[in-house]
Motif scaffolding. Structure first.
Motif, PDB file in Angstrom:
ATOM      1  N   MET A 159       0.747  -1.159   0.008  1.00  0.00           N
ATOM      2  CA  MET A 159       0.107  -0.024   0.046  1.00  0.00           C
ATOM      3  C   MET A 159       0.660   1.205  -0.055  1.00  0.00           C
ATOM      4  O   MET A 159       0.598   1.952  -0.817  1.00  0.00           O
ATOM      5  CB  MET A 159      -0.727  -0.114   1.182  1.00  0.00           C
ATOM      6  CG  MET A 159      -1.822   1.123   1.427  1.00  0.00           C
ATOM      7  SD  MET A 159      -3.040   1.209  -0.004  1.00  0.00           S
ATOM      8  CE  MET A 159      -4.039  -0.252   0.539  1.00  0.00           C
ATOM      9  N   ARG A 160       1.936   1.208   0.835  1.00  0.00           N
ATOM     10  CA  ARG A 160       2.696   2.249   0.939  1.00  0.00           C
ATOM     11  C   ARG A 160       3.736   2.656  -0.400  1.00  0.00           C
ATOM     12  O   ARG A 160       3.508   4.013  -1.035  1.00  0.00           O
ATOM     13  CB  ARG A 160       3.780   2.151   2.234  1.00  0.00           C
ATOM     14  CG  ARG A 160       4.597   3.538   2.445  1.00  0.00           C
ATOM     15  CD  ARG A 160       4.820   3.540   3.873  1.00  0.00           C
ATOM     16  NE  ARG A 160       5.677   2.249   4.306  1.00  0.00           N
ATOM     17  CZ  ARG A 160       6.855   2.086   4.319  1.00  0.00           C
ATOM     18  NH1 ARG A 160       7.604   2.928   3.907  1.00  0.00           N
ATOM     19  NH2 ARG A 160       7.367   1.035   4.583  1.00  0.00           N
ATOM     20  N   ALA A 161       4.124   1.524  -0.902  1.00  0.00           N
ATOM     21  CA  ALA A 161       4.687   1.923  -2.261  1.00  0.00           C
ATOM     22  C   ALA A 161       3.857   2.321  -3.262  1.00  0.00           C
ATOM     23  O   ALA A 161       4.218   2.964  -4.039  1.00  0.00           O
ATOM     24  CB  ALA A 161       5.362   0.421  -2.680  1.00  0.00           C
ATOM     25  N   ALA A 162       2.586   1.732  -3.314  1.00  0.00           N
ATOM     26  CA  ALA A 162       1.722   2.281  -4.471  1.00  0.00           C
ATOM     27  C   ALA A 162       0.970   3.596  -4.494  1.00  0.00           C
ATOM     28  O   ALA A 162       1.030   4.256  -5.425  1.00  0.00           O
ATOM     29  CB  ALA A 162       0.463   1.532  -4.391  1.00  0.00           C
ATOM     30  N   GLU A 163       0.981   3.840  -3.256  1.00  0.00           N
ATOM     31  CA  GLU A 163       0.619   5.397  -2.756  1.00  0.00           C
ATOM     32  C   GLU A 163       1.856   6.350  -3.095  1.00  0.00           C
ATOM     33  O   GLU A 163       1.291   7.435  -3.805  1.00  0.00           O
ATOM     34  CB  GLU A 163       0.297   5.431  -1.206  1.00  0.00           C
ATOM     35  CG  GLU A 163      -1.190   4.876  -0.920  1.00  0.00           C
ATOM     36  CD  GLU A 163      -1.712   5.068   0.409  1.00  0.00           C
ATOM     37  OE1 GLU A 163      -2.692   4.901   0.713  1.00  0.00           O
ATOM     38  OE2 GLU A 163      -0.524   5.094   1.201  1.00  0.00           O
ATOM     39  N   ASP A 164       2.821   6.000  -2.871  1.00  0.00           N
ATOM     40  CA  ASP A 164       4.001   6.873  -3.112  1.00  0.00           C
ATOM     41  C   ASP A 164       4.488   6.857  -4.485  1.00  0.00           C
ATOM     42  O   ASP A 164       4.771   8.004  -5.194  1.00  0.00           O
ATOM     43  CB  ASP A 164       5.366   6.181  -2.418  1.00  0.00           C
ATOM     44  CG  ASP A 164       5.298   6.458  -0.801  1.00  0.00           C
ATOM     45  OD1 ASP A 164       4.472   7.213  -0.567  1.00  0.00           O
ATOM     46  OD2 ASP A 164       6.240   6.067  -0.254  1.00  0.00           O
ATOM     47  N   ALA A 165       3.906   5.851  -5.276  1.00  0.00           N
ATOM     48  CA  ALA A 165       4.178   5.594  -6.747  1.00  0.00           C
ATOM     49  C   ALA A 165       2.941   6.428  -7.516  1.00  0.00           C
ATOM     50  O   ALA A 165       3.005   6.818  -8.851  1.00  0.00           O
ATOM     51  CB  ALA A 165       4.173   4.265  -7.111  1.00  0.00           C
ATOM     52  N   ASP A 166       1.999   6.937  -6.507  1.00  0.00           N
ATOM     53  CA  ASP A 166       0.757   7.592  -7.250  1.00  0.00           C
ATOM     54  C   ASP A 166       0.075   6.725  -8.408  1.00  0.00           C
ATOM     55  O   ASP A 166      -0.365   7.337  -9.286  1.00  0.00           O
ATOM     56  CB  ASP A 166       1.006   8.911  -7.566  1.00  0.00           C
ATOM     57  CG  ASP A 166      -0.155   9.825  -7.997  1.00  0.00           C
ATOM     58  OD1 ASP A 166      -1.265   9.482  -7.226  1.00  0.00           O
ATOM     59  OD2 ASP A 166      -0.077  10.731  -8.707  1.00  0.00           O
TER      60      ASP A 166
END
Length: 400
Positions: free
Chosen positions: A187-194
């Motif tokens: 989740m954190r990686a996907a959000e940071d990748a927008d």
């Protein structure tokens, strides 16, 4: 050596071997019917009876009890422990040059393909995941600190994909704690990748973690909120419908786990089925395997869990699993058919289904709790021939 989670009754039957049940019962001083009930898991022996049985069977009393080690005694050399160490930061030194996003993407896609299609996927994952996790973790740290925005986003997308794979692997190896951590990292990686699509995929994975943690209401609520968000996200239509449908299936499972069968069926028909009409079986968006066949498999699951075995087997007859791109989903289909036969006390059909599963996915069969339960049930109540075949299968599965 028997499996550490083998019940007491099955341990007694294993050590009794081919000795007559009535003979052993008489020597211990209990009735054959009482021993039969112990072996079938209907009675728990008192300590004096347990000690007497152990003495008569020629084994230590502890051999008739569960000897599963506590979680903190997990071998430091196990694959699960190696993956956990990599996930928690035990990787290359910070000064090491990170692997590029393109190379990592190819490796992660290969790992996903193997995980979904290989009959020995657990063994393969055990050898490939620790290094891959370490490399992705190192690349992610370097990308976050770097100045190349495109490389950073590409690495984070690849990291989100890997963490979703880790969630699946860790949940099936019994590490729900680490699976939760992997889902959070995704989740954190996907959000940071927008990346809206990967955010929805990460939420789908988190929903499955909640289901594994026996929190179906929370999984259902999360999935429905995520489905609403992805429906409005700037994502290509087919991918948007696939992810929305996959999230609806998480909500369907959540309702079924709470024994709300009508609600589960209604959601399946009103939301998942329409979405599946626009999504080919082979699209595999977000590695969710969403499509018409997967929706049909969920209809079977609802019938099976509701105890409506005749309807479930009728549903199963109409399902063609050949379009599926996931051996895991095919395995689940076969296992649920075996469970339906077992519920109907058709031990021959249940055993035949399990033997078919062993031929295509032996590692899944050996690790799956439902499969182990069905095998033990056939041993306990099956006719002599079927019980013998089930005992041989239990040996191959590592149960005894």
């Amino acid at each position: 050596m028997v499996a550490p989670d083998l019940p007491i009754g099955d341990r007694i039957r294993h050590y009794r071997g081919r000795r007559r049940q009535d003979a052993v019962a008489g020597l211990v001083g209990i009735s054959p019917d009482y021993l039969s009930q112990i072996e079938r898991g209907l009675k728990v022996p008192s300590l004096p009876v347990l000690y007497a049985l152990a003495q008569e069977l020629g084994v230590p009393a502890v051999a008739l009890l569960s000897d599963r080690p506590p979680p903190d005694e997990e071998s430091a050399e196990s694959a699960e422990a190696a993956v956990g160490r990599a996930l928690l930061g035990y990787g290359p030194a910070r000064s090491t040059e990170p692997v590029t996003a393109d190379v990592l993407r190819d490796r992660v896609e290969t790992a996903w393909h193997t995980w979904q299609t290989s009959g020995d996927r657990f063994s393969t994952a055990a050898t490939t995941l620790p290094e891959l996790v370490a490399d992705v973790e190192h690349a992610t740290r370097a990308a976050r600190a770097g100045s190349d925005a495109d490389e950073r986003r590409a690495v984070l997308r690849t990291a989100a994909d890997l963490y979703c794979l880790l969630r699946s692997y860790l949940r099936r190896t019994g590490r729900v704690d680490l699976a939760t951590l992997a889902a959070d990292r995704a989740m954190r990686a996907a959000e940071d990748a927008d990346d809206p699509l990967r955010i929805a995929t990460a939420q789908w994975n988190l929903g499955h973690v909640l289901l594994a943690a026996n929190q179906p209401a929370e999984a259902e609520e999360l999935a429905l909120r995520a489905a609403e968000r992805v429906a409005a996200a700037p994502v290509p239509q087919e991918k948007r419908q696939a992810m929305e449908g996959a999230l609806q299936l998480v909500a369907v499972v959540g309702a079924a786990r709470r024994r709300r069968w009508d609600e589960a069926r209604k959601r399946l028909l009103e939301h998942a089925v329409p979405a599946a009409r626009a999504v080919p079986d082979g699209s595999n968006v977000g590695w969710t395997v969403f499509g018409p066949t997967n929706v049909a498999l969920h209809a079977l699951s609802i019938d099976m869990e509701a105890g409506e075995t005749s309807e479930a087997l009728h549903t199963a007859d109409a399902i063609d699993t050949s379009p599926l791109v996931s051996l895991e989903r095919e395995f689940t289909f076969g296992l649920e058919v075996a469970a339906c036969h077992s519920q109907r006390r058709d031990d021959a059909a249940a055993l035949l289904s399990l033997l078919g599963l062993e031929a295509v996915a032996p590692e899944d069969l050996a690790r799956n709790p439902l499969a182990r339960q069905i095998v033990l049930t056939v041993i306990r109540r099956g006719r002599a021939m079927h019980a013998r075949q089930a005992e041989q299968l239990a040996v191959r599965m590592g149960l005894v």
